[in-house]
Motif scaffolding. Sequence first.
Motif, mmCIF file in Angstrom:
data_model
loop_
_atom_site.group_PDB
_atom_site.id
_atom_site.type_symbol
_atom_site.label_atom_id
_atom_site.label_comp_id
_atom_site.label_asym_id
_atom_site.label_seq_id
_atom_site.Cartn_x
_atom_site.Cartn_y
_atom_site.Cartn_z
ATOM 1 N N SER A 47 -18.160 63.792 -23.488
ATOM 2 C CA SER A 47 -19.438 63.276 -23.973
ATOM 3 C C SER A 47 -19.936 62.141 -23.090
ATOM 4 O O SER A 47 -21.116 62.084 -22.722
ATOM 5 C CB SER A 47 -19.302 62.801 -25.419
ATOM 6 O OG SER A 47 -20.499 62.210 -25.885
ATOM 7 N N ASP A 48 -19.023 61.250 -22.719
ATOM 8 C CA ASP A 48 -19.406 60.111 -21.885
ATOM 9 C C ASP A 48 -19.819 60.559 -20.480
ATOM 10 O O ASP A 48 -20.804 60.068 -19.925
ATOM 11 C CB ASP A 48 -18.236 59.128 -21.791
ATOM 12 C CG ASP A 48 -18.586 57.889 -20.982
ATOM 13 O OD1 ASP A 48 -19.299 57.014 -21.514
ATOM 14 O OD2 ASP A 48 -18.160 57.806 -19.821
ATOM 15 N N LEU A 49 -19.098 61.509 -19.898
ATOM 16 C CA LEU A 49 -19.358 61.942 -18.530
ATOM 17 C C LEU A 49 -20.577 62.846 -18.407
ATOM 18 O O LEU A 49 -21.174 62.934 -17.336
ATOM 19 C CB LEU A 49 -18.126 62.659 -17.964
ATOM 20 C CG LEU A 49 -16.860 61.816 -17.799
ATOM 21 C CD1 LEU A 49 -15.731 62.659 -17.217
ATOM 22 C CD2 LEU A 49 -17.113 60.601 -16.916
ATOM 23 N N THR A 50 -20.941 63.507 -19.502
ATOM 24 C CA THR A 50 -22.054 64.458 -19.441
ATOM 25 C C THR A 50 -23.266 64.004 -20.242
ATOM 26 O O THR A 50 -24.319 64.664 -20.181
ATOM 27 C CB THR A 50 -21.628 65.833 -19.965
ATOM 28 O OG1 THR A 50 -21.289 65.728 -21.363
ATOM 29 C CG2 THR A 50 -20.425 66.359 -19.190
ATOM 30 N N ALA A 51 -23.127 62.903 -21.004
ATOM 31 C CA ALA A 51 -24.202 62.415 -21.878
ATOM 32 C C ALA A 51 -24.555 63.438 -22.955
ATOM 33 O O ALA A 51 -25.656 63.416 -23.517
ATOM 34 C CB ALA A 51 -25.444 62.041 -21.077
ATOM 35 N N GLY A 106 -15.533 51.514 -20.747
ATOM 36 C CA GLY A 106 -16.327 50.288 -20.747
ATOM 37 C C GLY A 106 -17.214 50.128 -21.952
ATOM 38 O O GLY A 106 -18.051 49.218 -21.995
ATOM 39 N N LYS A 107 -17.019 50.970 -22.953
ATOM 40 C CA LYS A 107 -17.812 50.859 -24.175
ATOM 41 C C LYS A 107 -17.098 51.580 -25.309
ATOM 42 O O LYS A 107 -16.254 52.457 -25.078
ATOM 43 C CB LYS A 107 -19.211 51.437 -23.972
ATOM 44 C CG LYS A 107 -19.236 52.875 -23.510
ATOM 45 C CD LYS A 107 -20.649 53.299 -23.122
ATOM 46 C CE LYS A 107 -20.655 54.698 -22.521
ATOM 47 N NZ LYS A 107 -21.987 55.106 -22.053
ATOM 48 N N PHE A 158 -20.749 48.959 -28.310
ATOM 49 C CA PHE A 158 -20.252 47.694 -27.777
ATOM 50 C C PHE A 158 -19.656 47.901 -26.394
ATOM 51 O O PHE A 158 -18.934 48.873 -26.156
ATOM 52 C CB PHE A 158 -19.177 47.094 -28.705
ATOM 53 C CG PHE A 158 -19.731 46.542 -29.979
ATOM 54 C CD1 PHE A 158 -20.140 45.220 -30.066
ATOM 55 C CD2 PHE A 158 -19.875 47.359 -31.097
ATOM 56 C CE1 PHE A 158 -20.666 44.714 -31.233
ATOM 57 C CE2 PHE A 158 -20.412 46.863 -32.272
ATOM 58 C CZ PHE A 158 -20.818 45.538 -32.342
ATOM 59 N N TYR A 159 -19.962 46.965 -25.487
ATOM 60 C CA TYR A 159 -19.288 46.946 -24.200
ATOM 61 C C TYR A 159 -17.865 46.439 -24.420
ATOM 62 O O TYR A 159 -17.607 45.574 -25.266
ATOM 63 C CB TYR A 159 -20.005 46.018 -23.228
ATOM 64 C CG TYR A 159 -21.418 46.430 -22.891
ATOM 65 C CD1 TYR A 159 -21.693 47.694 -22.372
ATOM 66 C CD2 TYR A 159 -22.487 45.546 -23.060
ATOM 67 C CE1 TYR A 159 -22.985 48.078 -22.052
ATOM 68 C CE2 TYR A 159 -23.784 45.919 -22.737
ATOM 69 C CZ TYR A 159 -24.031 47.186 -22.239
ATOM 70 O OH TYR A 159 -25.303 47.556 -21.929
ATOM 71 N N THR A 160 -16.940 46.982 -23.647
ATOM 72 C CA THR A 160 -15.543 46.558 -23.737
ATOM 73 C C THR A 160 -15.034 46.193 -22.350
ATOM 74 O O THR A 160 -15.359 46.849 -21.359
ATOM 75 C CB THR A 160 -14.660 47.677 -24.320
ATOM 76 O OG1 THR A 160 -14.847 48.878 -23.543
ATOM 77 C CG2 THR A 160 -15.021 47.966 -25.763
ATOM 78 N N ARG A 161 -14.232 45.125 -22.296
ATOM 79 C CA ARG A 161 -13.593 44.706 -21.047
ATOM 80 C C ARG A 161 -12.211 44.136 -21.374
ATOM 81 O O ARG A 161 -11.966 43.671 -22.495
ATOM 82 C CB ARG A 161 -14.457 43.668 -20.314
ATOM 83 C CG ARG A 161 -15.703 44.264 -19.676
ATOM 84 C CD ARG A 161 -16.282 43.373 -18.592
ATOM 85 N NE ARG A 161 -16.944 42.191 -19.125
ATOM 86 C CZ ARG A 161 -18.227 42.138 -19.477
ATOM 87 N NH1 ARG A 161 -18.996 43.212 -19.381
ATOM 88 N NH2 ARG A 161 -18.758 41.016 -19.920
#
Length: 275
Positions: free
Chosen positions: A27-31, A70-71, A79-82
């Motif tokens: 999902s993240d890589l293909t939107a 990163g999220k 949320f952004y994550t680091r």
Amino acid sequence: MTALEYADRLLSPVTEEHEAEARIIISDLTALPIGRINIEAPPLSAALKERIEGVAKRRAEGEPLQYILGKWEFMGLPFYTRPCALIPRQDTETLCEEALKINGSGKRLLDLCCGTGCIGVSLGKLGGFEATFGDISPDCLALARENAALNGVPGSFILTDMFGGIDGSFDLICVNPPYIPTSELASLQDEVRREPALALDGGADGLDFYRRIARDHAAHLSPGGTLLMEVGAGQAAGVASMFPKAEIIKDLCGVERVVAVSAARRQDEKGPAGR
């Protein structure tokens, strides 16, 4: 072979959650929304194959998926994550859900040990609280500020060691402090040990920060206000005993997850029968 099948195959020896993680990665890589992954079954192009392999390699090395992407989602919000901050977890949603039972309109909230800011941002967005964020880490404060902006939540951001730099009082104080006993840090899962020790180490018995909260919170909790603290497994009774009156709240799995402390109301706020 589809992209989902390939991701699942690479992740299968890495994590028990390989099916769920494979969907999240694709999902993240293909939107493509997660709910559409199985229906549309993205093809495995050479470029996508290389990106999946890159993520899977980092997962195999013990890096949390939340940091790789990163999220992450918390309370239905992005949320952004680091690596400077703890990963937002579903466990903490119990605290937020309890807080949302309070009418937050115009009420002041302090999110102490804020990390990503997930508690304060969620309560500001979903509950109408006026949020102040406090943390000892400048990097965490910067991240919390980014997450507040991402979700359209205004706030104040204070660099502070617990209550040391906090002025004034609040209607709601929420704290998810470090609560892992020092001796247990080395035996944590590889993924958890990738998270900042500063946000994990709660001292010899894991309760050092609760003692500080018990000592200092009253000066910053408004009359009739509420203090909510997340606790680790088996810690609720010990934390509750530090306060004159405390309520223990269980999560959906029946685990004692939150300790709530209510400040007394002013005499002129009480009803005619003293309630």
